[in-house]
Design a protein around this motif. Structure first.
Motif, mmCIF file in Angstrom:
data_model
loop_
_atom_site.group_PDB
_atom_site.id
_atom_site.type_symbol
_atom_site.label_atom_id
_atom_site.label_comp_id
_atom_site.label_asym_id
_atom_site.label_seq_id
_atom_site.Cartn_x
_atom_site.Cartn_y
_atom_site.Cartn_z
ATOM 1 N N MET A 59 32.859 35.109 50.564
ATOM 2 C CA MET A 59 32.349 33.939 49.859
ATOM 3 C C MET A 59 33.509 33.135 49.274
ATOM 4 O O MET A 59 33.507 31.903 49.316
ATOM 5 C CB MET A 59 31.375 34.364 48.756
ATOM 6 C CG MET A 59 30.060 34.904 49.285
ATOM 7 S SD MET A 59 28.993 35.585 47.995
ATOM 8 C CE MET A 59 28.620 34.133 47.040
ATOM 9 N N GLY A 60 34.503 33.833 48.743
ATOM 10 C CA GLY A 60 35.659 33.154 48.169
ATOM 11 C C GLY A 60 36.487 32.414 49.196
ATOM 12 O O GLY A 60 37.074 31.363 48.895
ATOM 13 N N GLU A 61 36.544 32.937 50.415
ATOM 14 C CA GLU A 61 37.269 32.234 51.486
ATOM 15 C C GLU A 61 36.534 30.959 51.892
ATOM 16 O O GLU A 61 37.160 29.943 52.167
ATOM 17 C CB GLU A 61 37.443 33.154 52.689
ATOM 18 C CG GLU A 61 38.415 34.290 52.442
ATOM 19 C CD GLU A 61 38.445 35.298 53.571
ATOM 20 O OE1 GLU A 61 37.877 35.024 54.651
ATOM 21 O OE2 GLU A 61 39.041 36.371 53.374
ATOM 22 N N ALA A 62 35.210 31.016 51.927
ATOM 23 C CA ALA A 62 34.414 29.851 52.298
ATOM 24 C C ALA A 62 34.296 28.843 51.163
ATOM 25 O O ALA A 62 34.222 27.633 51.403
ATOM 26 C CB ALA A 62 33.022 30.286 52.748
ATOM 27 N N VAL A 63 34.278 29.346 49.927
ATOM 28 C CA VAL A 63 34.095 28.486 48.745
ATOM 29 C C VAL A 63 35.193 28.859 47.733
ATOM 30 O O VAL A 63 34.955 29.616 46.791
ATOM 31 C CB VAL A 63 32.697 28.679 48.115
ATOM 32 C CG1 VAL A 63 32.453 27.649 47.007
ATOM 33 C CG2 VAL A 63 31.598 28.608 49.163
ATOM 34 N N PRO A 64 36.404 28.334 47.910
ATOM 35 C CA PRO A 64 37.518 28.741 47.046
ATOM 36 C C PRO A 64 37.298 28.458 45.559
ATOM 37 O O PRO A 64 37.827 29.175 44.709
ATOM 38 C CB PRO A 64 38.705 27.926 47.572
ATOM 39 C CG PRO A 64 38.334 27.511 48.944
ATOM 40 C CD PRO A 64 36.837 27.426 48.974
ATOM 41 N N ASP A 65 36.509 27.434 45.241
ATOM 42 C CA ASP A 65 36.272 27.099 43.829
ATOM 43 C C ASP A 65 34.964 27.693 43.305
ATOM 44 O O ASP A 65 34.433 27.240 42.285
ATOM 45 C CB ASP A 65 36.287 25.585 43.626
ATOM 46 C CG ASP A 65 35.129 24.867 44.308
ATOM 47 O OD1 ASP A 65 34.473 25.462 45.204
ATOM 48 O OD2 ASP A 65 34.878 23.695 43.967
ATOM 49 N N LEU A 66 34.449 28.724 43.975
ATOM 50 C CA LEU A 66 33.191 29.345 43.552
ATOM 51 C C LEU A 66 33.267 29.739 42.078
ATOM 52 O O LEU A 66 34.229 30.369 41.626
ATOM 53 C CB LEU A 66 32.898 30.598 44.390
ATOM 54 C CG LEU A 66 31.595 31.329 44.078
ATOM 55 C CD1 LEU A 66 30.381 30.461 44.381
ATOM 56 C CD2 LEU A 66 31.524 32.627 44.877
ATOM 57 N N THR A 67 32.250 29.331 41.344
ATOM 58 C CA THR A 67 32.141 29.664 39.921
ATOM 59 C C THR A 67 30.763 30.247 39.682
ATOM 60 O O THR A 67 29.764 29.718 40.164
ATOM 61 C CB THR A 67 32.334 28.407 39.047
ATOM 62 O OG1 THR A 67 33.606 27.840 39.346
ATOM 63 C CG2 THR A 67 32.271 28.749 37.572
ATOM 64 N N TRP A 68 30.725 31.344 38.940
ATOM 65 C CA TRP A 68 29.468 32.010 38.634
ATOM 66 C C TRP A 68 29.379 32.151 37.124
ATOM 67 O O TRP A 68 30.136 32.900 36.529
ATOM 68 C CB TRP A 68 29.424 33.387 39.288
ATOM 69 C CG TRP A 68 28.060 33.787 39.724
ATOM 70 C CD1 TRP A 68 27.057 34.243 38.919
ATOM 71 C CD2 TRP A 68 27.552 33.773 41.050
ATOM 72 N NE1 TRP A 68 25.946 34.517 39.671
ATOM 73 C CE2 TRP A 68 26.230 34.231 40.992
ATOM 74 C CE3 TRP A 68 28.090 33.423 42.285
ATOM 75 C CZ2 TRP A 68 25.433 34.358 42.119
ATOM 76 C CZ3 TRP A 68 27.293 33.537 43.399
ATOM 77 C CH2 TRP A 68 25.983 34.005 43.311
ATOM 78 N N GLU A 69 28.455 31.417 36.520
ATOM 79 C CA GLU A 69 28.296 31.426 35.070
ATOM 80 C C GLU A 69 27.089 32.269 34.679
ATOM 81 O O GLU A 69 26.007 32.114 35.246
ATOM 82 C CB GLU A 69 28.105 30.000 34.558
ATOM 83 C CG GLU A 69 27.864 29.926 33.073
ATOM 84 C CD GLU A 69 27.484 28.535 32.597
ATOM 85 O OE1 GLU A 69 27.173 28.401 31.406
ATOM 86 O OE2 GLU A 69 27.472 27.590 33.413
#
Length: 137
Positions: A59-69
């Motif tokens: 998921m991090g490779e596909a969405v480098p700015d992934l944020t989970w609050e």
């Protein structure tokens, strides 16, 4: 278990979901989860802790700015319910959607059981259908 304890126990798991391509995801999950942790994506099918680390990294490779609050936590005995919000802008294919430069914001619900101060099981639902709609061109 108090809400504060639940927040402390689950914090490394959610930290692993924030820009996971920049983190040691396996180490963070080992802090949060028992060795025999099961992450259920249906009522019967689950991923092991190591398999979950691989999913987070992907998921991090596909969405480098992934944020989970973490928006809210409720506790009942040895169970916690976490309401969260995931956001990001995919740069690679994500859940079948080609990158379009658009971002998503979606809700997640996680139900965890705790054993010996760490997560034992997790049942989770993310609204990826809404996220995909937001990414459509």
């Amino acid at each position: 278990m108090t809400v504060e304890e639940a927040r402390r126990i689950s914090a490394p798991l959610y930290e692993a979901l924030n820009k996971p391509s920049e983190k040691n995801v396996a180490e963070l999950l080992a802090q949060a989860c028992n060795d025999d942790y099961h992450s259920y994506h249906t009522n019967q099918e689950f991923l092991t802790r190591d398999q979950l680390a691989d999913v987070f990294k992907g998921m991090g490779e596909a969405v480098p700015d992934l944020t989970w609050e973490v928006v809210d936590i409720h506790v009942v005995d040895d169970m916690m319910v976490v309401r969260g919000e995931a956001t990001g802008t995919p740069v690679k294919e994500f859940w079948g959607a080609a990158p379009s430069g658009k971002s998503f914001k979606t809700m997640a619900i996680d139900v965890f059981t705790v054993r010996d101060g760490r997560l034992a099981t997790g049942y989770h639902i993310e609204n990826w259908m809404t996220a995909r709609e937001q990414l459509a061109e």
